[in-house]
Design an enzyme around this catalytic site. Structure first.
Site, PDB file in Angstrom:
ATOM      1  N   SER A 192       2.845  -9.105   8.257  1.00  0.00           N
ATOM      2  CA  SER A 192       2.300  -7.502   7.361  1.00  0.00           C
ATOM      3  C   SER A 192       2.852  -7.062   6.957  1.00  0.00           C
ATOM      4  O   SER A 192       3.564  -5.845   7.766  1.00  0.00           O
ATOM      5  CB  SER A 192       1.068  -7.055   8.357  1.00  0.00           C
ATOM      6  OG  SER A 192       1.085  -5.880   7.392  1.00  0.00           O
ATOM      7  N   GLU A 235       2.460   2.121  15.253  1.00  0.00           N
ATOM      8  CA  GLU A 235       4.302   1.848  15.154  1.00  0.00           C
ATOM      9  C   GLU A 235       5.015   2.282  16.096  1.00  0.00           C
ATOM     10  O   GLU A 235       4.915   4.108  15.914  1.00  0.00           O
ATOM     11  CB  GLU A 235       4.509   2.057  13.276  1.00  0.00           C
ATOM     12  CG  GLU A 235       5.788   2.318  13.465  1.00  0.00           C
ATOM     13  CD  GLU A 235       6.375   1.732  11.935  1.00  0.00           C
ATOM     14  OE1 GLU A 235       5.806   1.916  10.949  1.00  0.00           O
ATOM     15  OE2 GLU A 235       7.599   1.266  12.118  1.00  0.00           O
ATOM     16  N   ASP A 264       0.816  -1.234   0.412  1.00  0.00           N
ATOM     17  CA  ASP A 264       0.280   0.175  -0.014  1.00  0.00           C
ATOM     18  C   ASP A 264       0.562   1.784   0.101  1.00  0.00           C
ATOM     19  O   ASP A 264       0.082   2.400   0.571  1.00  0.00           O
ATOM     20  CB  ASP A 264      -0.678  -0.153   1.270  1.00  0.00           C
ATOM     21  CG  ASP A 264      -0.491   0.265   2.505  1.00  0.00           C
ATOM     22  OD1 ASP A 264       0.570  -0.956   2.152  1.00  0.00           O
ATOM     23  OD2 ASP A 264      -0.365   0.781   3.359  1.00  0.00           O
ATOM     24  N   TYR A 305       4.527   6.333   5.065  1.00  0.00           N
ATOM     25  CA  TYR A 305       4.559   5.301   4.232  1.00  0.00           C
ATOM     26  C   TYR A 305       3.436   6.033   3.309  1.00  0.00           C
ATOM     27  O   TYR A 305       2.600   5.942   2.475  1.00  0.00           O
ATOM     28  CB  TYR A 305       3.913   4.632   5.260  1.00  0.00           C
ATOM     29  CG  TYR A 305       3.669   3.090   4.485  1.00  0.00           C
ATOM     30  CD1 TYR A 305       5.820   2.454   4.824  1.00  0.00           C
ATOM     31  CD2 TYR A 305       2.781   2.154   3.321  1.00  0.00           C
ATOM     32  CE1 TYR A 305       5.525   1.461   4.238  1.00  0.00           C
ATOM     33  CE2 TYR A 305       3.178   1.249   3.519  1.00  0.00           C
ATOM     34  CZ  TYR A 305       4.749   0.285   3.393  1.00  0.00           C
ATOM     35  OH  TYR A 305       5.006  -1.305   2.951  1.00  0.00           O
ATOM     36  N   ARG A 324       3.803   2.340 -11.854  1.00  0.00           N
ATOM     37  CA  ARG A 324       3.405   1.136 -10.821  1.00  0.00           C
ATOM     38  C   ARG A 324       2.602  -0.008 -10.535  1.00  0.00           C
ATOM     39  O   ARG A 324       2.718  -0.865 -10.100  1.00  0.00           O
ATOM     40  CB  ARG A 324       2.600   2.650 -10.177  1.00  0.00           C
ATOM     41  CG  ARG A 324       3.890   3.777  -9.437  1.00  0.00           C
ATOM     42  CD  ARG A 324       3.285   4.010  -8.287  1.00  0.00           C
ATOM     43  NE  ARG A 324       1.411   5.360  -8.924  1.00  0.00           N
ATOM     44  CZ  ARG A 324       2.546   6.721  -9.095  1.00  0.00           C
ATOM     45  NH1 ARG A 324       3.247   6.849  -9.976  1.00  0.00           N
ATOM     46  NH2 ARG A 324       0.993   7.392  -9.960  1.00  0.00           N
ATOM     47  N   GLU A 329      -2.990   0.228  13.227  1.00  0.00           N
ATOM     48  CA  GLU A 329      -1.223   0.038  14.055  1.00  0.00           C
ATOM     49  C   GLU A 329      -0.546   1.539  14.028  1.00  0.00           C
ATOM     50  O   GLU A 329      -0.674   2.433  13.552  1.00  0.00           O
ATOM     51  CB  GLU A 329      -0.545  -0.088  11.943  1.00  0.00           C
ATOM     52  CG  GLU A 329       0.807   0.255  11.932  1.00  0.00           C
ATOM     53  CD  GLU A 329       1.150  -0.184  10.286  1.00  0.00           C
ATOM     54  OE1 GLU A 329       0.409   0.097   9.481  1.00  0.00           O
ATOM     55  OE2 GLU A 329       2.336   0.466  10.455  1.00  0.00           O
ATOM     56  N   LYS A 357      -6.098  -0.875   7.157  1.00  0.00           N
ATOM     57  CA  LYS A 357      -4.758  -0.345   7.473  1.00  0.00           C
ATOM     58  C   LYS A 357      -4.979   1.831   7.609  1.00  0.00           C
ATOM     59  O   LYS A 357      -5.107   2.341   7.253  1.00  0.00           O
ATOM     60  CB  LYS A 357      -3.753  -0.756   7.227  1.00  0.00           C
ATOM     61  CG  LYS A 357      -2.271  -0.204   7.107  1.00  0.00           C
ATOM     62  CD  LYS A 357      -1.092  -0.194   6.734  1.00  0.00           C
ATOM     63  CE  LYS A 357      -0.393   0.641   6.853  1.00  0.00           C
ATOM     64  NZ  LYS A 357       0.760   0.703   5.581  1.00  0.00           N
ATOM     65  N   LYS A 374      -1.476  -4.273  14.479  1.00  0.00           N
ATOM     66  CA  LYS A 374      -0.199  -4.781  13.192  1.00  0.00           C
ATOM     67  C   LYS A 374       0.547  -3.402  14.287  1.00  0.00           C
ATOM     68  O   LYS A 374       1.319  -2.220  14.131  1.00  0.00           O
ATOM     69  CB  LYS A 374      -0.724  -4.245  12.286  1.00  0.00           C
ATOM     70  CG  LYS A 374       0.783  -3.414  11.405  1.00  0.00           C
ATOM     71  CD  LYS A 374       0.390  -3.440  10.064  1.00  0.00           C
ATOM     72  CE  LYS A 374       2.266  -2.945   9.016  1.00  0.00           C
ATOM     73  NZ  LYS A 374       1.499  -3.626   7.511  1.00  0.00           N
TER      74      LYS A 374
HETATM   75  P1  13P Z   1       7.515  -2.534   6.936  1.00  0.00           P
HETATM   76  O1  13P Z   1       7.176  -3.702   6.445  1.00  0.00           O
HETATM   77  O2  13P Z   1       8.152  -2.095   5.209  1.00  0.00           O
HETATM   78  O3  13P Z   1       7.554  -1.568   8.333  1.00  0.00           O
HETATM   79  O4  13P Z   1       5.655  -2.196   6.276  1.00  0.00           O
HETATM   80  C1  13P Z   1       4.492  -2.179   6.822  1.00  0.00           C
HETATM   81  C2  13P Z   1       3.649  -1.238   6.801  1.00  0.00           C
HETATM   82  O5  13P Z   1       2.189  -1.665   6.163  1.00  0.00           O
HETATM   83  C3  13P Z   1       3.692   0.023   7.942  1.00  0.00           C
HETATM   84  O6  13P Z   1       2.877   0.269   7.609  1.00  0.00           O
END
Ligand code: 13P
Length: 363
Positions: A300, A190, A34, A363, A56, A188, A147, A230
């Site tokens: 993922s 992170e 994505d 991202y 792409r 997610e 996501k 995630k």
């Molecule tokens: P990475 O595995 O490259 O960290 O990316 C996963 C993802 O979807 C981050 O939002």
């Protein structure tokens, strides 16, 4: 605090639960494809390919037309909006291609991070305003999960209370909107690996962030059985000394056991700049920790499933099969890791053990 609220209807609960369980079926995980237009541009420029819509599309076609065996280890693919409407050379839509293979299409629905005023370079993630409408549209197109990525940074004074609370709440609001439109939300939060912090600091931050996220999900009456988490694996900062896979695995599983309810069917880790091999070895170690793990623990991955594919393909038609071969190999390796059965070094990729870390990753 009110205790009067409604659970989703039985039908909705069943639908969400069944999608989430299919995604984390034994031996399977997610391919995160994505990347936004600009992030995809960086991946393509690394291999000397111009960032055009056609390039792409050609690259995503390579991924989605890989051998049907891919579905043995890939249960879901996260798409970017542009990809939802693209087609293969023969006119089949990418969504149909994936569905025919038995792979569930998903969609990134956040619209990116924005600064939090007054914070030390922290952020929140936006995209809530028209989210219900967009979810309804994506569901019609054939996407069953979504996501939304929030970012937390470890620094001397961060993550702050402001950023922990705001990101937990926006994730909960996103999750509840997705569920109202019959879409399984992947939540997610992170915690970035940037920095010099050690493993213990990373574990404490991850625990604090996850605890806040699950409190917010509860406050928003999110149906946990129809969600997936995630998270980052718990690792020391990129500029600190590396720990062993066993140390990383123990810190990660300990943090999850302290904060993630067992009603959550699965945890699908992001790779966060680890090399392909590291991400696989660490996942395998996570699935070998001698502690009860009530959720599926799988992958993922974006970068850690695509680095070798991109390298082998290099934008050339004659290398499509080689790129697809790399994808199958890496998916299989991660499938084994989800059973705790990957033998370190047993699958070699075109990208070797190259680190994939990008500072302040977007991202
Ligand atoms: P990475 O595995 O490259 O960290 O990316 C996963 C993802 O979807 C981050 O939002």
């Amino acid at each position: 605090m009110t205790t009067y609220f409604n659970y989703p209807s039985k039908e909705l609960q069943e639908e969400l639960k069944s999608i989430a369980q299919k995604i984390v079926a034994p031996g399977k995980g997610i391919l995160a494809a994505d990347e936004s237009v600009s992030t995809m541009g960086k991946r393509l420029s690394d291999i000397g390919v111009e960032n055009t819509e056609e390039h792409r599309r050609a690259y995503r076609q390579l991924l989605f037309t890989a051998d049907d065996k891919l579905a043995e280890n890939i249960s879901g693919v996260i798409l970017f909006d542009e990809t939802v409407y693209q087609k293969a050379d023969d006119g089949t839509s990418f969504i149909q291609l994936l569905r025919k293979k038995g792979i569930i299409p998903g969609i990134k629905v956040d619209t990116g991070v924005v600064p939090l005023m007054g914070s030390e370079d922290e952020s929140t993630t936006q995209g809530l305003d028209d989210l219900a409408k967009r979810c309804a549209k994506y569901k019609k197109e054939g996407c069953d999960f979504a996501k939304w990525r929030c970012v937390l940074k470890i620094g001397k004074n961060t993550p702050s209370y402001q950023s922990i609370l705001e990101n937990a709440n926006v994730l909960a609001r996103y999750a509840s909107i997705c569920q109202s439109e019959r879409i399984v939300p992947i939540v997610e939060p992170e915690v970035l690996p940037d920095g010099e912090h050690d493993l213990v600091r990373a574990q404490k931050v991850t625990e604090t962030v996850l605890a806040a996220v699950y409190k917010a999900l509860s406050d928003h009456h999110v149906f946990l059985e129809g969600t997936l988490l995630k998270p980052n694996m718990v690792t020391a900062g990129q500029s600190a000394k590396k720990n062993t896979p066993e140390e990383i695995a123990l810190a990660t599983v300990t943090a999850l056991r302290r904060t993630v309810p067992s009603a959550v069917p699965g945890v699908t880790f992001l790779s966060g700049g680890q090399s392909e091999e590291e991400a696989t070895v660490n996942l395998s170690a996570i699935n070998s920790v001698p502690l009860t793990r009530p959720w599926a623990l799988t992958f993922s991955y974006g970068r850690a499933l695509q680095a070798s594919v991109l390298r082998a393909w290099g934008g050339k038609k004659e290398n499509i099969a080689a790129g697809q071969g790399e994808l199958l190999k890496r998916a299989r390796a991660n499938g084994l890791a989800s059973f705790g059965c990957y033998e370190a070094g047993s699958v070699k990729g075109a990208a070797g053990d190259t680190g994939l870390h990008v500072a302040d990753h977007k991202y």
